[in-house]
Design an enzyme around this catalytic site. Sequence first.
Site, mmCIF file in Angstrom:
data_model
loop_
_atom_site.group_PDB
_atom_site.id
_atom_site.type_symbol
_atom_site.label_atom_id
_atom_site.label_comp_id
_atom_site.label_asym_id
_atom_site.label_seq_id
_atom_site.Cartn_x
_atom_site.Cartn_y
_atom_site.Cartn_z
ATOM 1 N N HIS A 101 0.607 -1.103 -0.210
ATOM 2 C CA HIS A 101 0.085 -0.176 0.157
ATOM 3 C C HIS A 101 0.865 1.421 -0.043
ATOM 4 O O HIS A 101 1.937 1.263 0.644
ATOM 5 C CB HIS A 101 -0.959 -0.193 1.286
ATOM 6 C CG HIS A 101 -0.230 -0.358 2.621
ATOM 7 N ND1 HIS A 101 -0.311 -1.673 2.755
ATOM 8 C CD2 HIS A 101 0.016 1.166 3.338
ATOM 9 C CE1 HIS A 101 0.435 -1.602 4.382
ATOM 10 N NE2 HIS A 101 0.614 0.233 4.673
ATOM 11 N N HIS A 103 0.805 5.466 1.044
ATOM 12 C CA HIS A 103 0.259 6.217 2.278
ATOM 13 C C HIS A 103 0.345 7.704 1.631
ATOM 14 O O HIS A 103 1.446 7.755 0.960
ATOM 15 C CB HIS A 103 0.609 5.744 3.415
ATOM 16 C CG HIS A 103 1.129 5.350 4.122
ATOM 17 N ND1 HIS A 103 0.342 5.109 5.378
ATOM 18 C CD2 HIS A 103 1.801 4.106 4.211
ATOM 19 C CE1 HIS A 103 0.714 4.370 6.144
ATOM 20 N NE2 HIS A 103 1.536 3.375 5.224
HETATM 21 P P1 AMP Z 1 1.955 0.673 7.614
HETATM 22 O O1 AMP Z 1 2.897 0.345 8.946
HETATM 23 O O2 AMP Z 1 2.731 1.218 6.641
HETATM 24 O O3 AMP Z 1 2.150 -1.624 7.463
HETATM 25 O O4 AMP Z 1 0.544 0.791 7.636
HETATM 26 C C1 AMP Z 1 -0.810 0.182 7.741
HETATM 27 C C2 AMP Z 1 -1.816 1.696 7.895
HETATM 28 O O5 AMP Z 1 -3.217 0.199 7.691
HETATM 29 C C3 AMP Z 1 -1.495 1.759 9.382
HETATM 30 O O6 AMP Z 1 -1.430 3.374 9.044
HETATM 31 C C4 AMP Z 1 -3.238 1.391 10.014
HETATM 32 O O7 AMP Z 1 -3.288 3.259 10.277
HETATM 33 C C5 AMP Z 1 -4.089 1.560 8.607
HETATM 34 N N1 AMP Z 1 -4.809 0.505 8.841
HETATM 35 C C6 AMP Z 1 -5.408 -0.084 9.671
HETATM 36 N N2 AMP Z 1 -6.135 -1.325 9.452
HETATM 37 C C7 AMP Z 1 -6.866 -0.595 9.133
HETATM 38 C C8 AMP Z 1 -8.503 -0.292 8.721
HETATM 39 N N3 AMP Z 1 -8.951 -1.341 8.654
HETATM 40 N N4 AMP Z 1 -9.157 0.374 7.769
HETATM 41 C C9 AMP Z 1 -8.493 1.750 7.578
HETATM 42 N N5 AMP Z 1 -7.549 1.918 7.189
HETATM 43 C C10 AMP Z 1 -6.026 0.784 8.231
#
Ligand code: AMP
Length: 151
Positions: A101, A103
Site C-alpha cells: 500500500h 500512504h
Molecule cells: P503500514 O505501517 O505501512 O503497514 O501501514 C498500515 C496502515 O494501515 C496504518 O497506517 C493503519 O492505520 C492502517 N490501517 C490498519 N487497519 C486499517 C483499516 N481497517 N482501515 C483503514 N486503515 C487501516
Amino acid sequence: MTKNDCIFCKIAEGKLPASKLFEDAHTLAFLDIGPIVKGHTLVIPKRHFDPLTATPPEVLQQLIVTVRRVAEAMTRSLNCDGINVMQSNGLAAGQVVTHIHFHVIPRYATDGHSWNWKAKSYANPGEMQAMAATLTAGFAAPPRIQKSWLP
Ligand code: AMP
Ligand code: ZN
C-alpha cells in the site's frame, strides 16, 4: 489472488468496511483509520501482493497512477500545502499490514507533523563510493526477497 487473513484483501472484497474514495479495475483508495494528518489515504491493489520487490511492475504502474489521482483530488478538495507519498516494507521499516500500500498524506504548513528526518553523513568520500559500489552490484545479483518480510 487473495490472502485469507489479510485485512486489506477483506476491504478489497467488501468483507470489511472502509471509507472508500476511489476504485478502478485494479486499485482501491480508502481513508487510513489512523491518520497522521486527517485525509491520510491508502492506495492498494485489489489483488494481494507484498512486498514491493514481489509486486509486478504493471501493478506498480496501476498503483502509482491511482496515487496521482488521489493526490490531485486532495489538492482540489482539501487545498493542502503539500502531499507525502510513503510505502514501507518490513518490520524494520515500520510496515504493519503486509499487503502493499501507498500512504498518500495531505500536508499543511501548520499541521504540526514532523518525520523527524535526521540526515547523517558518510565518514569520507571513500565510504560513500564503497556504498555506491555495493548497491550497484545489487542490480546484477540474484533476487533475495521473494516473500513478505513479515509473517
Ligand atoms: P503500514 O505501517 O505501512 O503497514 O501501514 C498500515 C496502515 O494501515 C496504518 O497506517 C493503519 O492505520 C492502517 N490501517 C490498519 N487497519 C486499517 C483499516 N481497517 N482501515 C483503514 N486503515 C487501516
Ligand atoms: Zn491482501
